[in-house]
Design an enzyme around this catalytic site. Structure first.
Site, PDB file in Angstrom:
ATOM      1  N   TYR A   1      50.548  34.866  20.675  1.00 27.09           N
ATOM      2  CA  TYR A   1      49.960  34.420  21.945  1.00 27.09           C
ATOM      3  C   TYR A   1      49.702  32.905  21.944  1.00 27.09           C
ATOM      4  O   TYR A   1      49.433  32.325  22.997  1.00 27.09           O
ATOM      5  CB  TYR A   1      48.637  35.138  22.247  1.00 27.09           C
ATOM      6  CG  TYR A   1      48.721  36.646  22.351  1.00 27.09           C
ATOM      7  CD1 TYR A   1      49.942  37.308  22.440  1.00 27.09           C
ATOM      8  CD2 TYR A   1      47.563  37.422  22.354  1.00 27.09           C
ATOM      9  CE1 TYR A   1      50.010  38.695  22.518  1.00 27.09           C
ATOM     10  CE2 TYR A   1      47.621  38.813  22.444  1.00 27.09           C
ATOM     11  CZ  TYR A   1      48.842  39.435  22.515  1.00 27.09           C
ATOM     12  OH  TYR A   1      48.897  40.811  22.590  1.00 27.09           O
TER      13      TYR A   1
ATOM     14  N   ARG B   1      35.394  39.297  37.122  1.00 28.98           N
ATOM     15  CA  ARG B   1      36.168  40.464  36.666  1.00 28.98           C
ATOM     16  C   ARG B   1      35.873  40.786  35.203  1.00 28.98           C
ATOM     17  O   ARG B   1      35.873  41.953  34.812  1.00 28.98           O
ATOM     18  CB  ARG B   1      37.665  40.196  36.831  1.00 28.98           C
ATOM     19  CG  ARG B   1      38.142  40.244  38.276  1.00 28.98           C
ATOM     20  CD  ARG B   1      39.629  39.955  38.304  1.00 28.98           C
ATOM     21  NE  ARG B   1      40.202  40.141  39.612  1.00 28.98           N
ATOM     22  CZ  ARG B   1      41.478  39.862  39.907  1.00 28.98           C
ATOM     23  NH1 ARG B   1      42.275  39.373  38.969  1.00 28.98           N
ATOM     24  NH2 ARG B   1      41.936  40.056  41.117  1.00 28.98           N
TER      25      ARG B   1
HETATM   26  N1  LIG Z   1      50.279  44.706  21.307  1.00 22.84           N
HETATM   27  C1  LIG Z   1      51.030  44.314  22.299  1.00 22.84           C
HETATM   28  O1  LIG Z   1      52.281  44.264  22.223  1.00 22.84           O
HETATM   29  C2  LIG Z   1      50.373  43.901  23.571  1.00 22.84           C
HETATM   30  C3  LIG Z   1      51.142  43.745  24.743  1.00 22.84           C
HETATM   31  C4  LIG Z   1      50.483  43.400  25.930  1.00 22.84           C
HETATM   32  C5  LIG Z   1      49.099  43.223  25.923  1.00 22.84           C
HETATM   33  N2  LIG Z   1      48.396  43.363  24.758  1.00 22.84           N
HETATM   34  C6  LIG Z   1      46.919  43.168  24.731  1.00 22.84           C
HETATM   35  O2  LIG Z   1      46.321  43.889  25.798  1.00 22.84           O
HETATM   36  C7  LIG Z   1      45.545  42.988  26.589  1.00 22.84           C
HETATM   37  C8  LIG Z   1      45.494  43.424  28.046  1.00 22.84           C
HETATM   38  O3  LIG Z   1      46.777  43.666  28.539  1.00 22.84           O
HETATM   39  P1  LIG Z   1      47.436  42.849  29.739  1.00 22.84           P
HETATM   40  O4  LIG Z   1      46.840  41.497  29.798  1.00 22.84           O
HETATM   41  O5  LIG Z   1      48.905  42.985  29.574  1.00 22.84           O
HETATM   42  O6  LIG Z   1      47.072  43.712  31.028  1.00 22.84           O
HETATM   43  P2  LIG Z   1      45.734  44.328  31.734  1.00 22.84           P
HETATM   44  O7  LIG Z   1      44.530  43.999  30.963  1.00 22.84           O
HETATM   45  O8  LIG Z   1      46.058  45.738  32.038  1.00 22.84           O
HETATM   46  O9  LIG Z   1      45.736  43.578  33.124  1.00 22.84           O
HETATM   47  C9  LIG Z   1      45.510  42.216  33.232  1.00 22.84           C
HETATM   48  C10 LIG Z   1      45.812  41.844  34.696  1.00 22.84           C
HETATM   49  O10 LIG Z   1      44.900  42.520  35.559  1.00 22.84           O
HETATM   50  C11 LIG Z   1      44.122  41.565  36.277  1.00 22.84           C
HETATM   51  N3  LIG Z   1      42.735  42.069  36.288  1.00 22.84           N
HETATM   52  C12 LIG Z   1      41.868  42.118  35.248  1.00 22.84           C
HETATM   53  N4  LIG Z   1      40.703  42.658  35.635  1.00 22.84           N
HETATM   54  C13 LIG Z   1      40.832  42.974  36.942  1.00 22.84           C
HETATM   55  C14 LIG Z   1      39.959  43.536  37.883  1.00 22.84           C
HETATM   56  N5  LIG Z   1      38.721  43.913  37.560  1.00 22.84           N
HETATM   57  N6  LIG Z   1      40.416  43.719  39.158  1.00 22.84           N
HETATM   58  C15 LIG Z   1      41.669  43.354  39.494  1.00 22.84           C
HETATM   59  N7  LIG Z   1      42.544  42.805  38.630  1.00 22.84           N
HETATM   60  C16 LIG Z   1      42.128  42.605  37.361  1.00 22.84           C
HETATM   61  C17 LIG Z   1      44.263  40.258  35.526  1.00 22.84           C
HETATM   62  O11 LIG Z   1      44.193  39.156  36.396  1.00 22.84           O
HETATM   63  P3  LIG Z   1      43.183  37.898  36.167  1.00 22.84           P
HETATM   64  O12 LIG Z   1      43.328  37.442  34.744  1.00 22.84           O
HETATM   65  O13 LIG Z   1      43.713  36.923  37.167  1.00 22.84           O
HETATM   66  O14 LIG Z   1      41.820  38.408  36.480  1.00 22.84           O
HETATM   67  C18 LIG Z   1      45.671  40.373  34.942  1.00 22.84           C
HETATM   68  O15 LIG Z   1      46.638  40.018  35.914  1.00 22.84           O
HETATM   69  C19 LIG Z   1      46.257  41.647  26.382  1.00 22.84           C
HETATM   70  O16 LIG Z   1      45.472  40.566  26.783  1.00 22.84           O
HETATM   71  C20 LIG Z   1      46.534  41.709  24.900  1.00 22.84           C
HETATM   72  O17 LIG Z   1      45.361  41.401  24.166  1.00 22.84           O
HETATM   73  C21 LIG Z   1      49.006  43.729  23.611  1.00 22.84           C
END
Ligand SMILES: NC(=O)c1ccc[n+]([C@@H]2O[C@H](COP(=O)([O-])OP(=O)(O)OC[C@H]3O[C@@H](n4cnc5c(N)ncnc54)[C@H](OP(=O)(O)O)[C@@H]3O)[C@@H](O)[C@H]2O)c1
Length: 276
Positions: A51, A235
């Site tokens: 990251y 959020r």
């Molecule tokens: N191991 C792996 O391969 C892998 C892959 C992907 C992710 N991850 C981990 O999982 C974590 C989370 O996954 P992710 O970032 O892919 O997706 P997520 O947490 O499912 O979704 C994040 C998205 O949702 C929005 N969001 C967050 N809270 C919200 C709310 N209360 N209402 C409306 N929209 C909201 C965020 O926008 P804003 O930021 O604009 O609020 C962002 O666009 C990552 O940060 C990482 O640490 C791991």
């Protein structure tokens, strides 16, 4: 302040079941965002070498004034470093500015590379040297788990996988749990895409909650660890407050029925990701 439940891993270490993910947060923004998350009450931060923002996470942890042992930190081994995991771990530890990493994961199995068993042996040595409190994997499918567990001295504590209402991987969750491996859901909100489902909106209205809170309460209710990401303080707080919402068994089932088995991210069986 809302109390986040702790989940006991297979080696006795406790992980806060709701954490904060920092994927796609630019390095220069990461310190502030992680400080916001820690101030809101998160005590579990999920980053990765790939990251490019471990130093920002470390700076927030150093600045926040919260005792180090009260914050659970996960980071991950890059795909191109399976053959040099020990050096990669040292680089992550330095970037984070900590002596001990709470959970160190192999980020992807990259089966085409054929090196995840070598990487795992290095991770076992890191645990023996007290560099990490727990080790685990991410994006491992049942066949990768079986190969690993057949050779390993330490069973992974966690399998961090794509997991949200529209993509639940029930077979992989069951296989992980049968091996004693906790299931951690990444992209737990479906990167926002799962928040508009009618069932989710209806439950949100019923509970006086937001759709994101309902989805996160579902994760906690079915026993997943969840690590939502947001850069917006309101959020960030909203998502943490999901730990205060309990869904009834029939409400959990209604969300479980939303599985359409369609991934957002890459398929670990095919993904090479040698660039990460
Ligand atoms: N191991 C792996 O391969 C892998 C892959 C992907 C992710 N991850 C981990 O999982 C974590 C989370 O996954 P992710 O970032 O892919 O997706 P997520 O947490 O499912 O979704 C994040 C998205 O949702 C929005 N969001 C967050 N809270 C919200 C709310 N209360 N209402 C409306 N929209 C909201 C965020 O926008 P804003 O930021 O604009 O609020 C962002 O666009 C990552 O940060 C990482 O640490 C791991």
């Amino acid at each position: 302040m809302v109390v986040v439940p702790g989940l006991r891993l297979n080696n006795g270490v406790t992980i806060p079941q709701l954490g904060f993910g920092v994927f796609q947060i630019p390095q220069e923004q990461t310190q502030q965002v992680v400080e916001d998350a820690l101030e809101a009450g998160y005590r579990h931060i999920d980053t990765a070498a790939a990251y490019g923002n471990e130093a920002g996470v470390g700076a927030a942890i150093a600045a926040c004034g919260i005792p180090r042992e009260q914050v659970f930190i996960t980071t991950k081994l890059r795909n191109g470093e399976h053959g040099s995991a020990s050096a990669a771990f040292e680089a992550s530890r330095q970037a984070l500015g900590v002596d001990v990493i709470d959970l160190y994961l192999i980020h992807w199995p990259v089966p085409s590379q054929g090196l995840f068993l070598d990487a795992w042996q290095a991770l076992e040595k890191i645990v023996a040297a007290d560099g990490a409190r727990a080790i685990g994997v991410s994006n491992f499918l049942p066949e990768h788990l079986d190969t690993l567990v057949a050779q390993a001295s330490i069973v992974p504590a966690v399998n961090q996988i794509e997991l949200h209402p529209s993509f639940q991987q029930p077979g992989l969750c069951a296989r992980s749990r049968a091996l004693g491996i906790a299931v951690e859901g990444y992209s737990p909100l479906g990167q926002g895409a799962d928040l508009t489902a009618a069932t989710v909106s209806e439950l949100a209205r019923k509970h006086g909650a937001t759709p994101a809170q309902i989805v996160l309460a579902w994760h906690l209710g079915v026993g997943n660890i969840a690590i939502p990401k947001s850069v917006h303080p309101e959020r960030i707080r909203e998502n943490l407050a999901a730990a205060g919402i309990t869904l009834r068994p029939d409400e959990l089932d209604a969300i479980t029925e939303l599985d359409s088995a369609v991934r957002i991210g890459a398929d670990p069986a095919k993904a090479a990701f040698t660039q990460m």
